[in-house]
Design a protein around this motif. Structure first.
Motif, short mmCIF file in Angstrom:
data_model
loop_
_atom_site.label_atom_id
_atom_site.label_comp_id
_atom_site.label_asym_id
_atom_site.label_seq_id
_atom_site.Cartn_x
_atom_site.Cartn_y
_atom_site.Cartn_z
N VAL A 146 0.87 -1.18 0.00
CA VAL A 146 0.00 0.00 0.00
C VAL A 146 0.90 1.22 0.00
N LEU A 147 0.82 2.03 -1.05
CA LEU A 147 1.66 3.21 -1.19
C LEU A 147 0.92 4.45 -0.71
N THR A 148 1.65 5.54 -0.52
CA THR A 148 1.04 6.78 -0.06
C THR A 148 0.19 7.42 -1.15
N GLU A 149 0.56 7.18 -2.43
CA GLU A 149 -0.17 7.79 -3.53
C GLU A 149 -1.55 7.15 -3.67
N LYS A 150 -2.57 7.98 -3.90
CA LYS A 150 -3.91 7.46 -4.12
C LYS A 150 -4.06 6.99 -5.56
N ILE A 151 -4.70 5.84 -5.71
CA ILE A 151 -5.03 5.39 -7.06
C ILE A 151 -6.44 5.84 -7.40
N GLY A 152 -6.73 5.92 -8.66
CA GLY A 152 -8.06 6.31 -9.09
C GLY A 152 -8.44 5.56 -10.34
N GLY A 153 -9.44 6.06 -11.01
CA GLY A 153 -9.89 5.40 -12.22
C GLY A 153 -11.34 5.74 -12.48
N PHE A 154 -11.74 5.67 -13.70
CA PHE A 154 -13.11 6.02 -14.07
C PHE A 154 -14.09 5.01 -13.47
N ASN A 155 -14.96 5.51 -12.59
CA ASN A 155 -16.00 4.68 -11.96
C ASN A 155 -15.46 3.46 -11.23
N LEU A 156 -14.25 3.58 -10.65
CA LEU A 156 -13.67 2.48 -9.89
C LEU A 156 -14.26 2.48 -8.49
N THR A 157 -14.90 1.38 -8.10
CA THR A 157 -15.54 1.28 -6.79
C THR A 157 -14.64 0.57 -5.78
N VAL A 158 -15.10 0.56 -4.53
CA VAL A 158 -14.40 -0.17 -3.48
C VAL A 158 -14.30 -1.65 -3.87
N PHE A 159 -15.39 -2.22 -4.34
CA PHE A 159 -15.37 -3.62 -4.75
C PHE A 159 -14.34 -3.85 -5.85
N ASP A 160 -14.31 -2.97 -6.84
CA ASP A 160 -13.36 -3.12 -7.95
C ASP A 160 -11.92 -3.12 -7.45
N ALA A 161 -11.62 -2.20 -6.53
CA ALA A 161 -10.25 -2.08 -6.02
C ALA A 161 -9.85 -3.32 -5.23
N VAL A 162 -10.76 -3.80 -4.37
CA VAL A 162 -10.46 -4.99 -3.57
C VAL A 162 -10.36 -6.22 -4.48
N ALA A 163 -11.22 -6.30 -5.48
CA ALA A 163 -11.21 -7.44 -6.41
C ALA A 163 -9.90 -7.54 -7.17
N ALA A 164 -9.22 -6.41 -7.34
CA ALA A 164 -7.93 -6.43 -8.05
C ALA A 164 -6.92 -7.32 -7.33
N GLY A 165 -7.10 -7.51 -6.03
CA GLY A 165 -6.21 -8.38 -5.27
C GLY A 165 -6.27 -9.83 -5.70
N GLN A 166 -7.37 -10.23 -6.33
CA GLN A 166 -7.53 -11.62 -6.77
C GLN A 166 -7.08 -11.85 -8.21
N LEU A 167 -6.73 -10.79 -8.92
CA LEU A 167 -6.36 -10.94 -10.33
C LEU A 167 -5.20 -11.91 -10.58
N PRO A 168 -4.18 -11.95 -9.68
CA PRO A 168 -3.09 -12.92 -9.93
C PRO A 168 -3.54 -14.38 -9.94
N TYR A 169 -4.75 -14.64 -9.40
CA TYR A 169 -5.23 -16.01 -9.28
C TYR A 169 -6.28 -16.36 -10.33
N THR A 170 -6.58 -15.41 -11.23
CA THR A 170 -7.60 -15.66 -12.25
C THR A 170 -6.97 -16.17 -13.54
N ASN A 171 -7.83 -16.48 -14.51
CA ASN A 171 -7.35 -16.98 -15.78
C ASN A 171 -6.93 -15.83 -16.70
#
Length: 247
Positions: free
Chosen positions: A89-114
């Motif tokens: 977790v870095l000090t810089e805030k990340i953002g993105g168009f219409n990125l929700t809390v769920f989207d950000a947390v879900a990114a943690g599972q991307l290394p385990y997806t197809n």
């Protein structure tokens, strides 16, 4: 098993490249961090706290020496393999168009997806558990841009939890939090280290919170790093200097 070595630094020199030249901020460092450690990383601004954390997850290259993650050289990991071992977790805030809390947390599972990053029921179970544990259930559909600093930091920590890494690195996550939120953050991380058997390194200037919640302190000063038990911090000359003599 608590106490088992998960990070080992052998004669490591850490820094960055500026105008084609290496700038060394930490030199000939020998340290080991273990499962169950909750380590407060302290030092003056510019002392090398962020550089160390970014180097331990591969964001900055090691200038010399070796870093081992679970007895394997850091340089031998692929990006995907490393993302399953270390989160940050870095000090810089990340953002993105219409990125929700769920989207950000879900990114943690991307290394385990197809290849198509499709989330199945198992992935969703892990993501929802991380959201619930971090107290974000009622905020899961909020945009990141709508969150308070405290909720944003909890979201990034939930993302690390969803990433299921043994090692969590956090660079000044309490910097902009109110007093109560700082307590909640440190308590949450202490629980992760003890109950989830994580190895957590957190840099912070909140020395009183480190004394209260961390079991070890990493003192960084003058290009050197010294790891001590928290109970030994009071009276340690480096810690006393960093606290201005007030602790």
């Amino acid at each position: 098993m608590v106490g088992t070595n998960c990070i080992y630094i052998n004669e490591g020199s850490f820094g960055y490249n500026k105008s084609g030249k290496d700038v060394v901020v930490l030199k000939n460092i020998n340290l080991e961090f273990c499962i169950g450690d909750f380590i407060g990383v302290v030092g003056l601004n510019g002392s090398g706290k962020s550089t160390l954390l970014k180097s331990l997850c591969g964001l900055l290259p090691l200038l010399s020496g070796d870093v081992f993650i679970k007895q394997k050289l850091l340089s031998d990991f692929t990006n995907n393999q490393l993302s399953k071992q270390v989160s940050i977790v870095l000090t810089e805030k990340i953002g993105g168009f219409n990125l929700t809390v769920f989207d950000a947390v879900a990114a943690g599972q991307l290394p385990y997806t197809n290849l198509f990053n499709k989330l199945d029921a198992h992935h969703l179970e892990i993501i929802n558990h991380a959201i619930n544990v971090c107290g974000l259930t009622t905020h899961r559909n909020k945009l990141l841009s709508e969150l308070s600093d405290g909720l944003f930091q909890k979201t990034m920590i939930a993302k690390c939890l969803a990433q299921q890494t043994l090692i969590m690195l956090l660079d000044e996550p309490s910097a902009y939090l109110d007093y109560g939120s700082k307590h909640e953050l440190f308590k949450l991380l202490k629980t992760f280290s003890e109950e989830n058997k994580k190895c957590i390194l957190l840099s912070s200037h909140d020395l009183n919170f480190i004394l209260k919640y961390c079991n070890k302190v990493l003192l960084i000063q003058g290009g050197n790093a010294q790891l001590i038990k928290t109970q030994a911090a009071i009276g340690n000359p480096v810690f006393t200097e960093l606290s201005g003599g007030y602790l």
